[in-house]
Design a protein around this motif. Structure first.
Motif, PDB file in Angstrom:
ATOM      1  N   SER A 216     -95.355  61.127 105.379  1.00  0.00           N
ATOM      2  CA  SER A 216     -94.781  62.190 104.843  1.00  0.00           C
ATOM      3  C   SER A 216     -93.629  62.714 105.610  1.00  0.00           C
ATOM      4  N   SER A 217     -93.103  61.827 106.465  1.00  0.00           N
ATOM      5  CA  SER A 217     -91.900  62.288 107.504  1.00  0.00           C
ATOM      6  C   SER A 217     -90.688  62.406 106.612  1.00  0.00           C
ATOM      7  N   VAL A 218     -90.079  63.545 107.004  1.00  0.00           N
ATOM      8  CA  VAL A 218     -88.741  63.713 106.384  1.00  0.00           C
ATOM      9  C   VAL A 218     -87.683  62.636 106.812  1.00  0.00           C
ATOM     10  N   PHE A 219     -87.803  62.615 108.093  1.00  0.00           N
ATOM     11  CA  PHE A 219     -86.794  61.572 108.613  1.00  0.00           C
ATOM     12  C   PHE A 219     -87.633  60.371 108.953  1.00  0.00           C
ATOM     13  N   LYS A 220     -87.120  59.426 108.084  1.00  0.00           N
ATOM     14  CA  LYS A 220     -87.817  57.929 108.085  1.00  0.00           C
ATOM     15  C   LYS A 220     -87.018  56.892 107.680  1.00  0.00           C
ATOM     16  N   ARG A 221     -87.058  55.924 107.971  1.00  0.00           N
ATOM     17  CA  ARG A 221     -86.201  54.773 107.851  1.00  0.00           C
ATOM     18  C   ARG A 221     -86.976  53.522 108.170  1.00  0.00           C
ATOM     19  N   ILE A 222     -86.480  52.398 107.260  1.00  0.00           N
ATOM     20  CA  ILE A 222     -87.057  51.249 107.385  1.00  0.00           C
ATOM     21  C   ILE A 222     -85.948  50.178 107.133  1.00  0.00           C
ATOM     22  N   GLU A 223     -86.250  49.208 108.299  1.00  0.00           N
ATOM     23  CA  GLU A 223     -85.052  48.199 108.372  1.00  0.00           C
ATOM     24  C   GLU A 223     -85.907  46.722 108.450  1.00  0.00           C
ATOM     25  N   THR A 224     -85.172  45.933 107.778  1.00  0.00           N
ATOM     26  CA  THR A 224     -85.478  44.563 107.880  1.00  0.00           C
ATOM     27  C   THR A 224     -84.853  43.741 108.920  1.00  0.00           C
TER      28      THR A 224
ATOM     29  N   ALA B 186     -81.362  63.790 116.272  1.00  0.00           N
ATOM     30  CA  ALA B 186     -80.844  64.700 117.230  1.00  0.00           C
ATOM     31  C   ALA B 186     -79.880  65.516 116.567  1.00  0.00           C
ATOM     32  N   ALA B 187     -78.779  64.966 115.764  1.00  0.00           N
ATOM     33  CA  ALA B 187     -77.598  65.563 115.069  1.00  0.00           C
ATOM     34  C   ALA B 187     -78.214  66.223 113.829  1.00  0.00           C
ATOM     35  N   SER B 188     -79.199  65.996 113.107  1.00  0.00           N
ATOM     36  CA  SER B 188     -79.885  66.563 112.120  1.00  0.00           C
ATOM     37  C   SER B 188     -80.764  67.656 112.600  1.00  0.00           C
TER      38      SER B 188
ATOM     39  N   LYS C 142     -83.337  41.289 119.024  1.00  0.00           N
ATOM     40  CA  LYS C 142     -83.768  42.450 119.951  1.00  0.00           C
ATOM     41  C   LYS C 142     -82.613  43.276 120.253  1.00  0.00           C
ATOM     42  N   GLN C 143     -81.138  42.913 120.167  1.00  0.00           N
ATOM     43  CA  GLN C 143     -80.213  43.982 120.349  1.00  0.00           C
ATOM     44  C   GLN C 143     -80.169  44.861 119.012  1.00  0.00           C
ATOM     45  N   SER C 144     -80.350  44.363 117.918  1.00  0.00           N
ATOM     46  CA  SER C 144     -80.292  45.102 116.691  1.00  0.00           C
ATOM     47  C   SER C 144     -81.401  46.342 116.801  1.00  0.00           C
ATOM     48  N   ILE C 145     -82.582  45.781 117.631  1.00  0.00           N
ATOM     49  CA  ILE C 145     -84.047  46.774 117.673  1.00  0.00           C
ATOM     50  C   ILE C 145     -83.176  47.760 118.653  1.00  0.00           C
ATOM     51  N   VAL C 146     -82.592  47.653 119.562  1.00  0.00           N
ATOM     52  CA  VAL C 146     -82.004  48.643 120.403  1.00  0.00           C
ATOM     53  C   VAL C 146     -80.818  49.467 119.881  1.00  0.00           C
ATOM     54  N   ASP C 147     -80.178  48.833 118.940  1.00  0.00           N
ATOM     55  CA  ASP C 147     -79.174  49.492 118.104  1.00  0.00           C
ATOM     56  C   ASP C 147     -79.568  50.568 117.198  1.00  0.00           C
ATOM     57  N   GLU C 148     -80.399  49.982 116.186  1.00  0.00           N
ATOM     58  CA  GLU C 148     -81.050  50.616 115.208  1.00  0.00           C
ATOM     59  C   GLU C 148     -81.995  52.003 115.755  1.00  0.00           C
ATOM     60  N   THR C 149     -82.757  51.753 116.981  1.00  0.00           N
ATOM     61  CA  THR C 149     -83.518  52.730 117.396  1.00  0.00           C
ATOM     62  C   THR C 149     -82.396  53.863 118.030  1.00  0.00           C
ATOM     63  N   LEU C 150     -81.375  53.597 118.558  1.00  0.00           N
ATOM     64  CA  LEU C 150     -80.377  54.645 119.335  1.00  0.00           C
ATOM     65  C   LEU C 150     -79.828  55.140 118.095  1.00  0.00           C
ATOM     66  N   PHE C 151     -79.313  54.698 117.083  1.00  0.00           N
ATOM     67  CA  PHE C 151     -78.955  55.208 115.790  1.00  0.00           C
ATOM     68  C   PHE C 151     -79.635  56.143 115.187  1.00  0.00           C
ATOM     69  N   PHE C 152     -81.079  55.882 115.115  1.00  0.00           N
ATOM     70  CA  PHE C 152     -82.019  56.710 114.528  1.00  0.00           C
ATOM     71  C   PHE C 152     -82.297  57.804 115.206  1.00  0.00           C
ATOM     72  N   ILE C 153     -82.250  57.944 116.746  1.00  0.00           N
ATOM     73  CA  ILE C 153     -82.751  58.947 117.736  1.00  0.00           C
ATOM     74  C   ILE C 153     -81.307  59.768 117.422  1.00  0.00           C
ATOM     75  N   LYS C 154     -80.160  59.420 117.368  1.00  0.00           N
ATOM     76  CA  LYS C 154     -78.937  60.151 117.285  1.00  0.00           C
ATOM     77  C   LYS C 154     -78.759  61.032 116.005  1.00  0.00           C
ATOM     78  N   SER C 155     -79.286  60.029 114.905  1.00  0.00           N
ATOM     79  CA  SER C 155     -79.258  60.879 113.642  1.00  0.00           C
ATOM     80  C   SER C 155     -80.086  62.015 113.696  1.00  0.00           C
TER      81      SER C 155
END
Length: 105
Positions: free
Chosen positions: A59-67, A96-98, A81-94
């Motif tokens: 039921s999360s309002v903020f949810k994202r799925i990436e392949t 926080a901004a929201s 592994k770098q994509s995981i870091v990048d996606e995680t950082l982007f998600f956290i920043k999103s």
């Protein structure tokens, strides 16, 4: 890359895992915290469809799925592994901004 694996898996552990999965399946709608789900396109251990199942039911309002296109089961030790870091950082920043926008309303 060296991956730690078990020679054998105790039967009790498998039984407990199956019981937990059955119990948890019906409670996914109770999950409301932000959720980032990263799944490998090809995973020989956990079917990628499991991630879709979870994503659709939480039921999360903020949810994202990436392949992850270039990794297998232990993606954090694979090519993505770098994509995981990048996606995680982007998600956290999103998130926080929201959150800061929402708190100003």
């Amino acid at each position: 890359m060296h991956e730690i694996v078990y020679d054998t898996v105790p039967v009790t552990a498998i039984r407990n895992l199956l019981q937990l999965a059955a119990h948890t399946k019906n409670k996914l709608s109770l999950v409301s915290c932000p959720a980032l789900i990263l799944k490998s396109k090809v995973d020989h251990v956990v079917p990628p469809e499991n991630s879709d199942f979870i994503f659709e039911r939480i039921s999360s309002v903020f949810k994202r799925i990436e392949t992850l296109e270039n990794s297998y089961h232990v993606a954090s030790m694979d090519y993505d592994k770098q994509s995981i870091v990048d996606e995680t950082l982007f998600f956290i920043k999103s998130i926080a901004a929201s959150s800061s926008i929402i708190s100003k309303i």
